[in-house]
Write a protein that holds these residues in place. Sequence first.
Motif, PDB file in Angstrom:
ATOM      1  N   ALA A 167      58.444  23.955  41.972  1.00 26.19           N
ATOM      2  CA  ALA A 167      57.673  24.113  43.202  1.00 26.19           C
ATOM      3  C   ALA A 167      57.727  25.584  43.606  1.00 26.19           C
ATOM      4  CB  ALA A 167      58.238  23.225  44.315  1.00 26.19           C
ATOM      5  N   VAL A 168      56.902  25.953  44.558  1.00 30.03           N
ATOM      6  CA  VAL A 168      56.903  27.310  45.082  1.00 30.03           C
ATOM      7  C   VAL A 168      56.790  27.226  46.599  1.00 30.03           C
ATOM      8  CG1 VAL A 168      54.396  27.542  44.793  1.00 30.03           C
ATOM      9  CG2 VAL A 168      55.816  29.598  44.938  1.00 30.03           C
ATOM     10  N   VAL A 169      57.517  28.098  47.278  1.00 35.10           N
ATOM     11  CA  VAL A 169      57.521  28.104  48.745  1.00 35.10           C
ATOM     12  C   VAL A 169      56.379  28.991  49.227  1.00 35.10           C
ATOM     13  CG1 VAL A 169      58.876  28.547  50.817  1.00 35.10           C
ATOM     14  CG2 VAL A 169      60.028  27.783  48.722  1.00 35.10           C
ATOM     15  N   GLY A 170      55.347  28.381  49.781  1.00 34.44           N
ATOM     16  CA  GLY A 170      54.166  29.131  50.165  1.00 34.44           C
ATOM     17  C   GLY A 170      53.206  29.270  48.989  1.00 34.44           C
ATOM     18  N   GLU A 171      52.112  29.930  49.208  1.00 31.89           N
ATOM     19  CA  GLU A 171      51.108  30.077  48.157  1.00 31.89           C
ATOM     20  C   GLU A 171      51.668  30.873  46.981  1.00 31.89           C
ATOM     21  OE1 GLU A 171      48.119  28.624  47.842  1.00 31.89           O
ATOM     22  OE2 GLU A 171      48.817  27.503  49.596  1.00 31.89           O
ATOM     23  N   PRO A 172      51.442  30.399  45.763  1.00 29.64           N
ATOM     24  CA  PRO A 172      51.995  31.092  44.595  1.00 29.64           C
ATOM     25  C   PRO A 172      51.280  32.406  44.325  1.00 29.64           C
ATOM     26  CG  PRO A 172      50.594  29.277  43.909  1.00 29.64           C
ATOM     27  CD  PRO A 172      50.722  29.176  45.405  1.00 29.64           C
ATOM     28  N   SER A 173      51.999  33.317  43.681  1.00 24.28           N
ATOM     29  CA  SER A 173      51.400  34.579  43.245  1.00 24.28           C
ATOM     30  C   SER A 173      50.537  34.326  42.019  1.00 24.28           C
ATOM     31  CB  SER A 173      52.493  35.584  42.907  1.00 24.28           C
ATOM     32  OG  SER A 173      53.195  35.165  41.737  1.00 24.28           O
ATOM     33  N   ALA A 174      49.775  35.319  41.643  1.00 23.72           N
ATOM     34  CA  ALA A 174      48.915  35.190  40.463  1.00 23.72           C
ATOM     35  C   ALA A 174      49.750  34.944  39.213  1.00 23.72           C
ATOM     36  CB  ALA A 174      48.058  36.445  40.302  1.00 23.72           C
ATOM     37  N   LYS A 175      50.876  35.652  39.100  1.00 18.87           N
ATOM     38  CA  LYS A 175      51.718  35.481  37.921  1.00 18.87           C
ATOM     39  C   LYS A 175      52.342  34.093  37.906  1.00 18.87           C
ATOM     40  CE  LYS A 175      55.758  37.428  35.526  1.00 18.87           C
ATOM     41  NZ  LYS A 175      56.739  38.543  35.462  1.00 18.87           N
ATOM     42  N   GLN A 176      52.823  33.638  39.052  1.00 18.15           N
ATOM     43  CA  GLN A 176      53.409  32.301  39.108  1.00 18.15           C
ATOM     44  C   GLN A 176      52.389  31.246  38.690  1.00 18.15           C
ATOM     45  OE1 GLN A 176      54.649  32.314  43.200  1.00 18.15           O
ATOM     46  NE2 GLN A 176      56.775  32.884  42.728  1.00 18.15           N
ATOM     47  N   THR A 177      51.188  31.377  39.180  1.00 21.27           N
ATOM     48  CA  THR A 177      50.143  30.411  38.834  1.00 21.27           C
ATOM     49  C   THR A 177      49.801  30.466  37.357  1.00 21.27           C
ATOM     50  OG1 THR A 177      49.185  30.503  41.057  1.00 21.27           O
ATOM     51  CG2 THR A 177      47.757  29.731  39.278  1.00 21.27           C
ATOM     52  N   ALA A 178      49.590  31.686  36.843  1.00 23.73           N
ATOM     53  CA  ALA A 178      49.179  31.838  35.446  1.00 23.73           C
ATOM     54  C   ALA A 178      50.251  31.325  34.489  1.00 23.73           C
ATOM     55  CB  ALA A 178      48.870  33.302  35.151  1.00 23.73           C
ATOM     56  N   PHE A 179      51.485  31.700  34.739  1.00 23.04           N
ATOM     57  CA  PHE A 179      52.549  31.290  33.831  1.00 23.04           C
ATOM     58  C   PHE A 179      52.801  29.785  33.905  1.00 23.04           C
ATOM     59  CE2 PHE A 179      55.177  35.293  32.632  1.00 23.04           C
ATOM     60  CZ  PHE A 179      54.015  35.958  32.300  1.00 23.04           C
TER      61      PHE A 179
ATOM     62  N   ASP B 136      55.022  10.950  35.272  1.00 19.87           N
ATOM     63  CA  ASP B 136      53.711  11.594  35.363  1.00 19.87           C
ATOM     64  C   ASP B 136      53.396  12.147  36.749  1.00 19.87           C
ATOM     65  OD1 ASP B 136      53.355   9.225  36.753  1.00 19.87           O
ATOM     66  OD2 ASP B 136      51.959   8.354  35.298  1.00 19.87           O
ATOM     67  N   ARG B 137      54.364  12.147  37.671  1.00 20.51           N
ATOM     68  CA  ARG B 137      54.082  12.605  39.033  1.00 20.51           C
ATOM     69  C   ARG B 137      54.539  14.054  39.240  1.00 20.51           C
ATOM     70  NH1 ARG B 137      56.908   8.403  42.840  1.00 20.51           N
ATOM     71  NH2 ARG B 137      58.390   8.322  41.105  1.00 20.51           N
ATOM     72  N   ALA B 138      53.799  14.777  40.071  1.00 18.10           N
ATOM     73  CA  ALA B 138      54.134  16.150  40.483  1.00 18.10           C
ATOM     74  C   ALA B 138      54.346  17.071  39.288  1.00 18.10           C
ATOM     75  CB  ALA B 138      55.381  16.144  41.359  1.00 18.10           C
ATOM     76  N   ARG B 139      53.516  16.942  38.284  1.00 17.68           N
ATOM     77  CA  ARG B 139      53.664  17.781  37.105  1.00 17.68           C
ATOM     78  C   ARG B 139      53.083  19.176  37.328  1.00 17.68           C
ATOM     79  NH1 ARG B 139      50.866  16.451  32.906  1.00 17.68           N
ATOM     80  NH2 ARG B 139      52.275  17.619  31.542  1.00 17.68           N
ATOM     81  N   GLY B 140      52.270  19.346  38.326  1.00 16.06           N
ATOM     82  CA  GLY B 140      51.732  20.654  38.620  1.00 16.06           C
ATOM     83  C   GLY B 140      52.718  21.495  39.427  1.00 16.06           C
ATOM     84  N   LEU B 141      52.355  22.722  39.693  1.00 13.85           N
ATOM     85  CA  LEU B 141      53.180  23.607  40.508  1.00 13.85           C
ATOM     86  C   LEU B 141      53.005  23.198  41.971  1.00 13.85           C
ATOM     87  CD1 LEU B 141      55.044  26.098  40.635  1.00 13.85           C
ATOM     88  CD2 LEU B 141      52.975  27.506  40.791  1.00 13.85           C
ATOM     89  N   THR B 142      53.987  22.511  42.510  1.00 13.16           N
ATOM     90  CA  THR B 142      53.888  21.972  43.868  1.00 13.16           C
ATOM     91  C   THR B 142      54.078  23.074  44.903  1.00 13.16           C
ATOM     92  OG1 THR B 142      54.757  19.863  43.103  1.00 13.16           O
ATOM     93  CG2 THR B 142      54.810  20.268  45.474  1.00 13.16           C
ATOM     94  N   VAL B 143      53.200  23.130  45.874  1.00  9.07           N
ATOM     95  CA  VAL B 143      53.291  24.140  46.942  1.00  9.07           C
ATOM     96  C   VAL B 143      54.005  23.531  48.143  1.00  9.07           C
ATOM     97  CG1 VAL B 143      52.016  25.615  48.534  1.00  9.07           C
ATOM     98  CG2 VAL B 143      51.216  25.319  46.161  1.00  9.07           C
ATOM     99  N   ILE B 144      55.102  24.182  48.533  1.00 10.55           N
ATOM    100  CA  ILE B 144      55.859  23.782  49.710  1.00 10.55           C
ATOM    101  C   ILE B 144      55.369  24.607  50.897  1.00 10.55           C
ATOM    102  CG2 ILE B 144      58.165  23.714  50.768  1.00 10.55           C
ATOM    103  CD1 ILE B 144      59.266  23.523  47.866  1.00 10.55           C
ATOM    104  N   PRO B 145      54.894  23.968  51.951  1.00 12.33           N
ATOM    105  CA  PRO B 145      54.376  24.742  53.099  1.00 12.33           C
ATOM    106  C   PRO B 145      55.430  25.718  53.632  1.00 12.33           C
ATOM    107  CG  PRO B 145      53.841  22.409  53.332  1.00 12.33           C
ATOM    108  CD  PRO B 145      54.798  22.508  52.177  1.00 12.33           C
TER     109      PRO B 145
END
Length: 397
Positions: free
Chosen positions: A269-281, A387-396
């Motif tokens: 997961a990531v706290v807040g919106e992910p950076s471009a690198k975090q998303t790409a990787f 199969d749940r939460a396999r994507g990069l989960t965004v924590i508000p």
Amino acid sequence: MNARLIDQGLVAARRDRLRHELLSAPFDTVLALSAANFDYATGYRSVSATVHGISPLAALVRSDELLVVGPVADSAPGFDAGLVEGDYLAYGRFFFESEGGAAEATRLVEQNADYAAGIAAAVLRLGLGSARIGLDERACPAPLRSALAELLPGVRFDDASDWFAGVRSVKLAGEVDLIERSARIVESAILAGIGAAGVGVTEAEIASVVATEMVAAHAEPRFVVVTSGPRSALADAYATGRALERGDLLRFDVGGMYEGYWSDLGRTAVVGEPSAKQTAFYDAILAGEDAQFALAAPGVQAEALFDTAIEVVESSGGPKPYRRQHCGHGIGLEVYEAPIVRPGSQELLLPGMTFCFETPYYELGWGGMMVEDTLVVTDDGIRLLTDRARGLTVIPA
């Protein structure tokens, strides 16, 4: 979990499989020594093996008989879990008391001097003093091996470690059910941990939520890796009092046991919106795992899965080079079972094999991320057990 909760029908089916495979083995008797192989043959899990990390029990299995060798201390709990009293050969000293001394466990003190003597007594009881026996060699320390050679000079011991691994690699339907339950418990526990996360919450607090959820679902937490920010690159590390900050990666790698069967699951997961690198990787490592899913089927080599994962991560915008020692492993009564998805592994996938596929990435000073899922090989592909939460989960934040 209490060993009595294990379905005795499944225990019998596992033992039947061992005996069936013995029909085509170069030996007609096997000696199981590791905790996992002993469990497979008998359905009993020793607390002592968990505490000390070395199984103190042995199971001598042939087509029509099963003898168990173990310390006196394991006799009473073993009988409670279904081991047959008359087929238990004890060693060492431990004292159980019972009114009138009627209980079998009260009479087993110093029946045999030590582990090796107990095994030798079992072999001789079955008239195997000059037999060929398959030995769980990898779980047989050199001193025990030497003692057995001295006590049983007429026995030929063949290394049966790969044989045991092969038998256990293809799971029975009941085993798949337990592996799926174990995995789903961890999956839900990680989701609870993500739900509890936020700016200012510590790794340790999140790990506590994960472990609590696992225990509530009757699973045993075995490792709860919750790392954040730069610490998320530390692979296997304990959670600390570090508080989450905006922009942090939060990596989970969690394993436990349910009725003896392991789980091993990774999420990010990531706290807040992910950076471009975090998303790409992250998109790249997820694509690598998805490519493994697409390729996996009976007859596919484990090495091909590894090569595919590496190639797809790199070609999907991930780190270059993407370096891994493996991208998955079998799972069952042990957290790492054959086959391992690694370079050089020519082992073929077979229906009924259960795996964890994974594509982690660790960059010191920046952070780490992973996705790891559990699956079973079917007749024509795979079925995901998580199969749940396999994507990069965004924590508000």
